[in-house]
Design an enzyme around this catalytic site. Sequence first.
Site, PDB file in Angstrom:
ATOM      1  N   GLU A 100      -4.449  -1.483   4.316  1.00 36.27           N
ATOM      2  CA  GLU A 100      -5.032  -0.998   3.054  1.00 36.27           C
ATOM      3  C   GLU A 100      -3.938  -0.701   2.048  1.00 36.27           C
ATOM      4  O   GLU A 100      -2.890  -0.162   2.405  1.00 36.27           O
ATOM      5  CB  GLU A 100      -5.862   0.263   3.333  1.00 36.27           C
ATOM      6  CG  GLU A 100      -6.621   0.806   2.148  1.00 36.27           C
ATOM      7  CD  GLU A 100      -7.541   1.960   2.538  1.00 36.27           C
ATOM      8  OE1 GLU A 100      -7.787   2.822   1.678  1.00 36.27           O
ATOM      9  OE2 GLU A 100      -8.001   2.010   3.703  1.00 36.27           O
ATOM     10  N   ASP A 102      -3.737   1.270  -1.663  1.00 33.90           N
ATOM     11  CA  ASP A 102      -4.549   2.165  -2.488  1.00 33.90           C
ATOM     12  C   ASP A 102      -3.921   2.535  -3.812  1.00 33.90           C
ATOM     13  O   ASP A 102      -2.736   2.910  -3.875  1.00 33.90           O
ATOM     14  CB  ASP A 102      -4.782   3.498  -1.765  1.00 33.90           C
ATOM     15  CG  ASP A 102      -5.618   3.376  -0.521  1.00 33.90           C
ATOM     16  OD1 ASP A 102      -6.347   2.387  -0.395  1.00 33.90           O
ATOM     17  OD2 ASP A 102      -5.545   4.292   0.317  1.00 33.90           O
ATOM     18  N   GLU A 104      -5.219   5.620  -6.134  1.00 33.90           N
ATOM     19  CA  GLU A 104      -6.174   6.709  -6.268  1.00 33.90           C
ATOM     20  C   GLU A 104      -5.788   7.536  -7.489  1.00 33.90           C
ATOM     21  O   GLU A 104      -4.655   8.010  -7.590  1.00 33.90           O
ATOM     22  CB  GLU A 104      -6.203   7.585  -5.012  1.00 33.90           C
ATOM     23  CG  GLU A 104      -6.782   6.875  -3.802  1.00 33.90           C
ATOM     24  CD  GLU A 104      -6.826   7.760  -2.569  1.00 33.90           C
ATOM     25  OE1 GLU A 104      -7.837   7.745  -1.871  1.00 33.90           O
ATOM     26  OE2 GLU A 104      -5.819   8.456  -2.311  1.00 33.90           O
ATOM     27  N   GLN A 117      -1.987   8.344  -7.222  1.00 33.22           N
ATOM     28  CA  GLN A 117      -1.475   8.335  -5.864  1.00 33.22           C
ATOM     29  C   GLN A 117      -1.617   6.929  -5.292  1.00 33.22           C
ATOM     30  O   GLN A 117      -2.690   6.343  -5.337  1.00 33.22           O
ATOM     31  CB  GLN A 117      -2.240   9.327  -4.983  1.00 33.22           C
ATOM     32  CG  GLN A 117      -1.830   9.290  -3.508  1.00 33.22           C
ATOM     33  CD  GLN A 117      -2.447  10.413  -2.715  1.00 33.22           C
ATOM     34  OE1 GLN A 117      -2.006  11.556  -2.783  1.00 33.22           O
ATOM     35  NE2 GLN A 117      -3.476  10.112  -1.933  1.00 33.22           N
ATOM     36  N   ASN A 127      -0.409   7.643   5.599  1.00 30.53           N
ATOM     37  CA  ASN A 127       0.548   8.744   5.385  1.00 30.53           C
ATOM     38  C   ASN A 127       1.801   8.271   4.648  1.00 30.53           C
ATOM     39  O   ASN A 127       2.894   8.784   4.875  1.00 30.53           O
ATOM     40  CB  ASN A 127       0.949   9.389   6.713  1.00 30.53           C
ATOM     41  CG  ASN A 127      -0.227  10.061   7.397  1.00 30.53           C
ATOM     42  OD1 ASN A 127      -1.086  10.652   6.742  1.00 30.53           O
ATOM     43  ND2 ASN A 127      -0.283   9.948   8.713  1.00 30.53           N
ATOM     44  N   ARG A 128       1.620   7.302   3.735  1.00 32.22           N
ATOM     45  CA  ARG A 128       2.747   6.808   2.944  1.00 32.22           C
ATOM     46  C   ARG A 128       2.489   7.073   1.456  1.00 32.22           C
ATOM     47  O   ARG A 128       2.662   6.209   0.604  1.00 32.22           O
ATOM     48  CB  ARG A 128       2.961   5.313   3.189  1.00 32.22           C
ATOM     49  CG  ARG A 128       3.301   4.955   4.642  1.00 32.22           C
ATOM     50  CD  ARG A 128       3.502   3.459   4.792  1.00 32.22           C
ATOM     51  NE  ARG A 128       3.922   3.083   6.130  1.00 32.22           N
ATOM     52  CZ  ARG A 128       3.084   2.735   7.111  1.00 32.22           C
ATOM     53  NH1 ARG A 128       1.762   2.701   6.878  1.00 32.22           N
ATOM     54  NH2 ARG A 128       3.536   2.394   8.304  1.00 32.22           N
TER      55      ARG A 128
END
Length: 290
Positions: A100, A102, A104, A117, A127-128
């Site tokens: 994935e 992202d 955000e 983000q 968690n990156r």
Amino acid sequence: MVGMGWFMCMMTMVCVVSCGEAAPGAKFEELYRSSWAMDHCVNDGEVTKLKLDNSSGAGFESRSKYLFGKVSIQIKLVEGDSAGTVTAFYMSSEGSNHNEFDFEFLGNTTGEPYIVQTNVYVNGVGNREQRLNLWFDPTTEFHTYSILWSKRSVVFMVDETPIRVHNNLEDKGIPFAKDQAMGVYSSIWNADDWATQGGLVKTDWSHAPFIASYKDFKIDACEVPTTADLSKCSGEEQRFWWDEPTVSELSLHQNHQLIWVRANHMIYDYCFDAARFPVTPLECQHHRHL
């Protein structure tokens, strides 16, 4: 700190090879369809709107899956007091070991900057997170948000300015997203338990509905016939424009832009969060622009 004048000069010299001549975007229904809360996804001429109120958010998804290429959408984010809301634009495969990429957009109180983000999941592990403040107001006009995915890297771009590069470091023993077809998605939802100031500021429903607007839908990527048959897009005999070194690697100008963004607008980078990661993640030890 690099001056804004220098940056704007660099912006006028955006890489011609990677961007090419701008082609008109497709209509929403040609590439996408509503995926949930269909009554909260409204087509208004060339603009599609996702609506969030206290009954539901909304989302849409691409009609096809892709392996490598570039996806872009112009978005105008929620105006005014958007605290507690999240608008997302992302690519994702399916399953617990999914990949994935992202964007955000974390809403904020009126007058405060929007936070963007980005995150990368590989084989179900995320968690990156990186966070930055945009250098413009994303609620007054449409701006272009893009993901360029090749065998070498994943590049997140805002108005063709790179804001993050996630490189393929398989030669260092680090997994890279390259073997799962992805759909393209966007959604808006209430996330006031974490989105704004760590959840301290809640959604003010008196300002609902919260509306994110979209137009100029573009997908220039390798469409896979089925998620089980990737040979059309991943075979060594195939070569696409995003595989060219002049495209899959940042130009000198784009490197300068990325450095400018990180120096002036980045507010969080997981690579430097010793509380979460007492041992620096392996990819952080090898990535440039840190």
